[in-house]
Design a protein around this motif. Structure first.
Motif, PDB file in Angstrom:
ATOM      1  N   GLN A 178       0.990  -1.156  -0.068  1.00 51.21           N
ATOM      2  CA  GLN A 178      -0.121   0.118   0.003  1.00 51.21           C
ATOM      3  C   GLN A 178       0.782   1.315  -0.173  1.00 51.21           C
ATOM      4  O   GLN A 178       0.208   2.246   0.268  1.00 51.21           O
ATOM      5  N   ARG A 179       2.014   1.203  -0.181  1.00 49.58           N
ATOM      6  CA  ARG A 179       3.084   2.361  -0.441  1.00 49.58           C
ATOM      7  C   ARG A 179       2.598   3.201  -1.429  1.00 49.58           C
ATOM      8  O   ARG A 179       2.462   2.755  -2.325  1.00 49.58           O
ATOM      9  N   ARG A 180       2.857   4.686  -1.298  1.00 54.32           N
ATOM     10  CA  ARG A 180       2.454   5.402  -2.485  1.00 54.32           C
ATOM     11  C   ARG A 180       3.339   6.711  -2.108  1.00 54.32           C
ATOM     12  O   ARG A 180       3.738   6.981  -1.046  1.00 54.32           O
ATOM     13  N   PHE A 181       3.687   7.385  -3.394  1.00 52.35           N
ATOM     14  CA  PHE A 181       4.284   8.772  -3.132  1.00 52.35           C
ATOM     15  C   PHE A 181       3.305   9.545  -2.551  1.00 52.35           C
ATOM     16  O   PHE A 181       2.193   9.458  -2.861  1.00 52.35           O
ATOM     17  N   GLU A 182       3.865  10.606  -1.585  1.00 53.45           N
ATOM     18  CA  GLU A 182       2.988  11.238  -0.871  1.00 53.45           C
ATOM     19  C   GLU A 182       3.237  12.829  -0.950  1.00 53.45           C
ATOM     20  O   GLU A 182       4.402  13.106  -0.876  1.00 53.45           O
ATOM     21  N   VAL A 183       2.269  13.845  -1.191  1.00 53.63           N
ATOM     22  CA  VAL A 183       2.483  15.021  -1.030  1.00 53.63           C
ATOM     23  C   VAL A 183       1.746  15.460   0.290  1.00 53.63           C
ATOM     24  O   VAL A 183       0.262  15.478   0.205  1.00 53.63           O
ATOM     25  N   ARG A 184       2.174  16.153   1.077  1.00 53.51           N
ATOM     26  CA  ARG A 184       1.734  16.418   2.314  1.00 53.51           C
ATOM     27  C   ARG A 184       1.990  17.929   2.667  1.00 53.51           C
ATOM     28  O   ARG A 184       2.752  18.567   2.404  1.00 53.51           O
ATOM     29  N   PHE A 185       0.503  18.631   2.852  1.00 53.18           N
ATOM     30  CA  PHE A 185       0.614  20.239   3.299  1.00 53.18           C
ATOM     31  C   PHE A 185       0.238  19.994   4.818  1.00 53.18           C
ATOM     32  O   PHE A 185      -0.478  19.377   5.136  1.00 53.18           O
ATOM     33  N   SER A 186       0.800  20.789   5.546  1.00 52.74           N
ATOM     34  CA  SER A 186       0.741  21.037   7.079  1.00 52.74           C
ATOM     35  C   SER A 186       0.957  22.389   7.496  1.00 52.74           C
ATOM     36  O   SER A 186       1.892  23.025   6.778  1.00 52.74           O
ATOM     37  N   SER A 187       0.511  22.745   8.562  1.00 54.38           N
ATOM     38  CA  SER A 187       0.604  24.054   9.265  1.00 54.38           C
ATOM     39  C   SER A 187       0.549  23.846  10.683  1.00 54.38           C
ATOM     40  O   SER A 187      -0.213  23.440  11.217  1.00 54.38           O
ATOM     41  N   VAL A 188       1.819  24.004  11.468  1.00 52.26           N
ATOM     42  CA  VAL A 188       1.555  23.600  12.963  1.00 52.26           C
ATOM     43  C   VAL A 188       2.756  24.625  13.625  1.00 52.26           C
ATOM     44  O   VAL A 188       3.638  24.905  13.320  1.00 52.26           O
TER      45      VAL A 188
END
Length: 589
Positions: free
Chosen positions: A550-560
């Motif tokens: 189930q692995r896959r390339f990921e683009v993640r947006f975050s603000s913390v």
């Protein structure tokens, strides 16, 4: 549940002080006049017991310096729409008053407390000789960008799946107000509201209210706390209550995920008092807690089309209900000092890290009250240690709890987690962070699983992983570089990172598996708006390195903003803990 009239009264009391204070100031002066700085007019001095003749508060908007001509409209727009933190709000965090003797420790602690507030970027308290035998204090703060705008996006239509919108410093009153929405697809849409006032009741108290309808239940929490900000204060207290109803999903490898509905109610009231000298002291107190928990026995499948019965042959785990009231003893031991650093958890912003040791202990025994007839003991420990300075710093925090069943004479509900991190700044614009996080649960009274798919406790590129375990270890390393810019709109940086993690099985945790090491590598684009803000905006691009199907390339947006506390525990670990352990009394930085 909280009565509607009580809730309306609390919300009105949060808004009333800033309305009346602002109105009185305008009526008295005809027009609000900004305070005048003493810089360049009075000589700078230090606190050495002189009487304080005056305290001037100067609050600045997010953008104080002029921007390039083509971007000046940004500064003008922010200034027109932003309400600076009010003078009276800033004064609530000061440990000194006019007429008192100027004390250097109280000045430094007041500055640190202001700097740690989430609605401020920075704070400075300067001391000027008033040329009459006393001193004049000048408190200058700069606000953070207060607009809350966090869309949830996806690559396919509809692209907008959710939104969080609000203001983190409403009317300059140190109040967060935000609404949440997320598309529930075949289930209820997520709808919620978050309110937090960091200067509640005209004091250094925090009020938090969260009410949310989830896709398959609800979550409501109310908390009023006077945190232990500084060793100069005598006491701290907390009162909280809440209730949740939500499905706990289990990852089962090749089988589809199933879920059990968990209902919880909790309440807590307690206080601690200081014993000993500043910098090396003990905290002693007590609390009364109530915890009710029930897990349904019917297993459900939460599919894209809706809820259906679980017809697989896999065994369905069962969990004993809980209904308990406890009397708890609280003990804290502190030997802490603070060091101001830059660019650790923020991109370039300042924060204060704890150097020394801190230990919080909770020991409780059940008492029979009406239908609460469970007989048990409860123990919890929260250990923190920090060593280093502005260039290199090592921190450790570990939190553990367990319960002893007095009828069955066995220990259960073991939950432990922690973080070990090393920060290193070889140059002003470079930061290296190496960290390890671990979590574990055993003999649980509530549904519990750990996975590498968890957004906070797992690793990137494995959000769709179907494997779960009872113990988890994650290693991370990141190298950040701040890019010089003359735009004065934001601080910009880049980072390269690598992370690895694995799981271990435990017979008492349903469907848990032992997995090989899995990893991910990637790059990040970083930003802080306005410059020196402690809130870090990230765009992470991660390439998984593992054999997980189930692995896959990921683009993640975050603000913390991670600068207020050393470590925030992942949600999948929090789900297994007692909801009433008053750890916030001991973990405030």
């Amino acid at each position: 549940m909280i009565h509607r009239r009580v809730l309306v009264g609390v919300l009105w009391s949060m808004c009333l002080p800033w309305r009346t204070a602002a109105g009185q100031e305008v009526r008295a002066n005809g027009q609000k006049q900004p305070p005048v700085s003493s810089r360049g007019r009075l000589p700078v001095t230090g606190c050495a017991g002189q009487p304080i003749s005056d305290i001037i508060v100067i609050t600045q908007p997010p953008f104080t310096e002029r921007l390039p001509t083509r971007l000046e409209w940004v500064r003008r727009t922010v200034r027109r729409t932003h309400a600076n933190t009010r003078d009276d709000v800033v004064r609530r965090f000061l440990l000194m008053k006019v007429g008192e003797a100027c004390n250097q420790i109280r000045r430094a602690e007041s500055e640190r407390i202001l700097r740690a507030q989430p609605f401020l970027v920075d704070a400075r308290i300067r001391v000027f000789d008033d040329e009459a035998g006393g001193v004049r204090l000048e408190v200058e703060t700069r606000d953070d960008f207060s607009l809350v705008f966090e869309p949830t996006l996806q690559s396919k239509s509809p692209m907008v799946r959710g939104m969080r919108f609000g203001d983190s410093n409403l009317g300059g009153s140190a109040t967060l107000a935000a609404i949440n929405w997320r598309d529930g697809r075949a289930y209820n849409d997520l709808l919620g509201i978050d309110l937090a006032n960091y200067a509640f009741g005209r004091g250094r108290n925090e009020f938090r209210l969260s009410a949310q309808r989830n896709r398959f239940g609800q979550d409501m929490r109310l908390e009023l706390v006077r945190p232990y900000y500084t060793d100069l204060q005598r006491y701290a207290w907390i009162g909280s209550l809440g209730g949740t109803r939500e499905p706990m999903e289990f990852r089962r490898g090749a089988l589809p995920r199933n879920a059990l509905t968990v209902r919880r109610e909790f309440a807590n009231i307690g206080a601690v008092s200081r014993l000993g000298s500043v910098g090396r002291l003990k905290l002693l107190g007590a609390s009364i807690t109530r915890e009710v928990q029930r897990t349904d026995e019917q297993s459900l499948l939460l599919t894209r089309e809706g809820v259906i019965a679980d017809t697989t042959d896999a065994a369905v785990p069962t969990f004993r209900p809980q209904r308990v009231v406890r009397a708890n003893a609280l003990l804290g031991v502190r030997a802490i000092r603070f060091v101001q650093v830059q660019g650790f958890d923020a991109l370039t912003g300042a924060q204060d890290v704890r150097v020394g040791m801190q230990l919080g202990l909770v020991a409780g025994r059940s008492i029979v009250v009406r239908q609460a007839r469970d007989r048990d003991h409860f123990v919890a420990a929260n250990l923190y240690g920090g060593y280093g300075g502005t260039r290199s710093f090592v921190g450790l925090q570990a939190v553990t709890e367990a319960r002893y069943d007095r009828d069955a004479k066995v220990w259960d509900n073991f939950v432990t987690s922690g973080r070990l991190a090393w920060y290193f700044r070889p140059a002003v614009r470079q930061t290296t962070v190496v960290e390890s996080e671990w979590s574990a649960g055993r003999d649980m009274r509530v549904p519990f699983q750990l996975s590498l798919a968890d957004r906070e406790g797992g690793i990137m590129g494995h959000r769709a992983s179907s494997q779960a375990g009872a113990r988890r270890l994650v290693l991370r390393a990141e190298q950040r570089l701040v890019v010089p810019t003359r735009l004065n709109v934001a601080d910009i940086g880049f980072a390269g990172f690598a992370e690895a993690g694995r799981l271990w099985a435990e017979q008492s945790v349903p469907y848990s598996l032992s997995t090989p090491w899995r990893g991910a590598v990637g790059v990040s684009v970083l930003a802080a708006v306005p410059p020196r803000s402690r809130r870090l905006w990230r765009v992470d691009l991660a390439l998984p390195i593992s054999a997980d199907p189930q692995r896959r390339f990921e683009v993640r947006f975050s603000s913390v903003d991670r600068s207020r506390v050393f470590w925030n525990e992942p949600r999948d670990v929090q789900a297994g803990r007692e909801r009433t352990a008053p750890s916030s009394l001991f973990t405030w930085p």
